[in-house]
Design an enzyme around this catalytic site. Structure first.
Site, mmCIF file in Angstrom:
data_model
loop_
_atom_site.group_PDB
_atom_site.id
_atom_site.type_symbol
_atom_site.label_atom_id
_atom_site.label_comp_id
_atom_site.label_asym_id
_atom_site.label_seq_id
_atom_site.Cartn_x
_atom_site.Cartn_y
_atom_site.Cartn_z
ATOM 1 N N LYS A 32 0.829 -1.079 -0.120
ATOM 2 C CA LYS A 32 -0.015 -0.042 0.215
ATOM 3 C C LYS A 32 1.017 1.169 -0.202
ATOM 4 O O LYS A 32 2.251 1.236 0.337
ATOM 5 C CB LYS A 32 -0.991 -0.108 1.064
ATOM 6 C CG LYS A 32 -0.217 -0.098 2.654
ATOM 7 C CD LYS A 32 0.217 1.394 2.975
ATOM 8 C CE LYS A 32 0.935 1.073 4.607
ATOM 9 N NZ LYS A 32 1.690 2.377 4.940
ATOM 10 N N PRO A 118 9.946 -3.994 -0.462
ATOM 11 C CA PRO A 118 10.997 -3.546 0.092
ATOM 12 C C PRO A 118 10.650 -3.320 1.603
ATOM 13 O O PRO A 118 9.386 -2.989 1.817
ATOM 14 C CB PRO A 118 11.489 -2.185 -0.508
ATOM 15 C CG PRO A 118 10.663 -1.614 -1.563
ATOM 16 C CD PRO A 118 9.635 -2.864 -1.728
ATOM 17 N N ALA A 121 9.808 0.330 4.454
ATOM 18 C CA ALA A 121 9.656 1.226 3.544
ATOM 19 C C ALA A 121 8.410 2.146 3.655
ATOM 20 O O ALA A 121 8.274 3.017 2.693
ATOM 21 C CB ALA A 121 9.724 0.563 2.212
ATOM 22 N N LEU A 123 5.455 0.714 3.059
ATOM 23 C CA LEU A 123 4.574 -0.017 2.107
ATOM 24 C C LEU A 123 3.655 -1.154 2.887
ATOM 25 O O LEU A 123 2.936 -1.681 1.988
ATOM 26 C CB LEU A 123 5.216 -0.445 0.587
ATOM 27 C CG LEU A 123 6.208 0.463 0.121
ATOM 28 C CD1 LEU A 123 6.888 -0.062 -1.178
ATOM 29 C CD2 LEU A 123 5.324 1.696 -0.631
ATOM 30 N N GLY A 124 4.153 -1.381 4.099
ATOM 31 C CA GLY A 124 3.218 -2.230 4.685
ATOM 32 C C GLY A 124 3.432 -3.568 4.535
ATOM 33 O O GLY A 124 2.715 -4.584 4.611
ATOM 34 N N SER A 127 2.887 -6.241 7.320
ATOM 35 C CA SER A 127 1.312 -6.373 7.714
ATOM 36 C C SER A 127 0.798 -7.005 6.360
ATOM 37 O O SER A 127 -0.365 -7.820 6.787
ATOM 38 C CB SER A 127 0.682 -5.168 7.977
ATOM 39 O OG SER A 127 1.496 -4.345 8.874
ATOM 40 N N ASP A 159 -1.903 -1.823 10.779
ATOM 41 C CA ASP A 159 -2.398 -1.530 9.357
ATOM 42 C C ASP A 159 -2.996 -2.935 8.625
ATOM 43 O O ASP A 159 -3.324 -2.924 7.497
ATOM 44 C CB ASP A 159 -1.567 -0.946 8.354
ATOM 45 C CG ASP A 159 -0.109 -1.114 8.393
ATOM 46 O OD1 ASP A 159 0.032 -2.328 8.933
ATOM 47 O OD2 ASP A 159 0.713 -0.385 7.707
HETATM 48 O O1 C5P Z 1 0.946 -1.675 15.155
HETATM 49 P P1 C5P Z 1 2.156 -1.799 14.786
HETATM 50 O O2 C5P Z 1 2.829 -2.929 15.395
HETATM 51 O O3 C5P Z 1 2.217 -1.828 13.153
HETATM 52 O O4 C5P Z 1 3.074 -0.515 15.222
HETATM 53 C C1 C5P Z 1 4.283 -0.354 15.044
HETATM 54 C C2 C5P Z 1 4.835 0.913 16.157
HETATM 55 O O5 C5P Z 1 4.473 1.874 15.554
HETATM 56 C C3 C5P Z 1 4.031 0.803 17.528
HETATM 57 O O6 C5P Z 1 4.854 0.309 18.370
HETATM 58 C C4 C5P Z 1 4.382 2.408 17.590
HETATM 59 O O7 C5P Z 1 5.170 2.720 18.191
HETATM 60 C C5 C5P Z 1 3.882 3.186 16.370
HETATM 61 N N1 C5P Z 1 2.628 3.368 15.745
HETATM 62 C C6 C5P Z 1 2.101 4.352 16.646
HETATM 63 N N2 C5P Z 1 0.518 4.845 16.405
HETATM 64 C C7 C5P Z 1 0.113 4.120 15.432
HETATM 65 C C8 C5P Z 1 0.607 3.026 14.660
HETATM 66 C C9 C5P Z 1 1.786 2.706 14.862
HETATM 67 O O8 C5P Z 1 2.599 4.852 17.495
HETATM 68 N N3 C5P Z 1 -1.172 4.577 15.002
#
Ligand code: C5P
Length: 321
Positions: A32, A118, A121, A123-124, A127, A159
């Site tokens: 994405k 990559p 990046a 680009l997710g 996830s 995401d």
């Molecule tokens: O949810 P995810 O594991 O992808 O998030 C990785 C890190 O990104 C979280 O530990 C946090 O530090 C940060 N994050 C955030 N607010 C969000 C999404 C991610 O602070 N809405």
């Protein structure tokens, strides 16, 4: 005199397999870009409250799950991809196993990831792989409702739920609350990955650091896409971009170069480090590849996917081998 042959030659008997064919389920994990990302505030759980516009792209990894007796195994040939519980696919598998009411750790399954997106990046990729893993494992392990997959995905990564439906969508909360938007008409995308990555945790902590230090943000540069499309939510503003550009000015240089090369709009995706440019036609995007090549470690041509295109392309495929 030749002796008469005692036995006429028979074709060799065909081996009859007594083992049941193994089931293999594979799915594309599409990446994405974020057409907009606003940080609305900090949350008591340490995350940031967001309003973002996700957009699926054709660039994808491949995730395959197959039956294999023994403990759960994760394979990927790309260097730097962790093959244990640091990988979101591993966590997704463990969470789905539990959600299906199975005891202990996941077993009798091999999951393979083939990477094209990559890493670090924005680009997710991680996830998207986790969401695709949920789809293929749900199928391999006897079926799982989409509502269950969504719930499990939200626990794996903010995401990840978006990747279960794709297209153009609004993300609220941590980004895990996903609402479909009218699909952006097809655009061609040039993705420029600088020679460094940015971790998500790092990008958000730089955002917080700059806010705490009272850093004044540059003038907001709204970029409205010149196409018939009702959404006003995607103005190509990314609140994480200024703090990341402050630490990596190359990102600002790439953004300017994409605009110079004819992009209708350009922005950093998510927490970076990829910068993308949107083009109306493939030839226009292809012409931009050469001037951008010297600025990126990789420069890739891709295009946006509507929700329907995403659904068709990301659908899990079952084979018996
Ligand atoms: O949810 P995810 O594991 O992808 O998030 C990785 C890190 O990104 C979280 O530990 C946090 O530090 C940060 N994050 C955030 N607010 C969000 C999404 C991610 O602070 N809405």
């Amino acid at each position: 005199m030749t002796r008469p042959r005692r036995h006429a030659r028979r074709p060799p008997a065909r081996k009859v397999s007594t083992t049941r064919p193994r089931r293999v389920v594979a799915a594309r994990a599409h990446g994405k870009v974020n057409l907009d990302l606003r940080v609305l505030g900090s949350r008591p759980d340490g995350y940031h409250e967001l309003r973002t516009v996700f957009q699926s792209i054709a660039l994808h990894d491949m995730v395959t799950a197959q039956e294999k007796p023994g403990p759960f195994v994760l394979k990927c040939r790309t260097p730097g991809v962790p093959l244990d519980d640091r990988n979101l696919v591993w966590r997704a598998a463990a969470a789905l196993w539990r959600a299906l009411g199975r005891a202990g750790d996941p077993a009798d399954t091999l999951v393979t990831i083939e990477k094209a997106i990559p890493m670090q990046a924005g680009l997710g990729g991680g996830s998207a792989d986790a969401a695709a893993a949920l789809q293929v494992l749900g199928r391999l392990w006897g079926g799982a409702a989409l509502s269950l997959l969504r719930e499990v995905a939200a626990g794996v990564g903010s995401d990840a739920p978006f990747f279960l439906s794709g297209g153009t969508a609004l993300g609220l909360g941590r980004g895990e609350e996903v609402y479909p938007l009218v699909d952006l008409p097809r655009h061609w995308i040039v993705l420029v990955r600088p020679p460094f990555g940015v971790s998500t945790v790092e990008a958000y902590s730089w955002y917080d650091e700059d806010r705490a230090a009272g850093v004044r943000e540059p003038r907001i540069d709204v970029q409205i896409l010149p196409v018939p499309w009702p959404s006003r939510a995607a103005q190509m503003i990314n609140d994480l971009e200024p703090p990341v550009i402050r630490r990596h000015p190359e990102i600002g240089t790439i953004k300017a170069a994409l605009r110079e090369a004819g992009a209708s709009a350009a922005a950093m995706s998510g927490s970076g480090s990829v910068v993308f440019g949107l083009f109306r036609t493939r030839p226009a995007a292809a012409r931009a590849l050469r001037p951008l090549a010297k600025l990126g470690e990789s420069v890739v041509l891709s295009h946006t996917l509507s929700r329907a295109e995403h659904e068709t392309r990301a659908r899990p495929i079952l084979r018996r081998v």
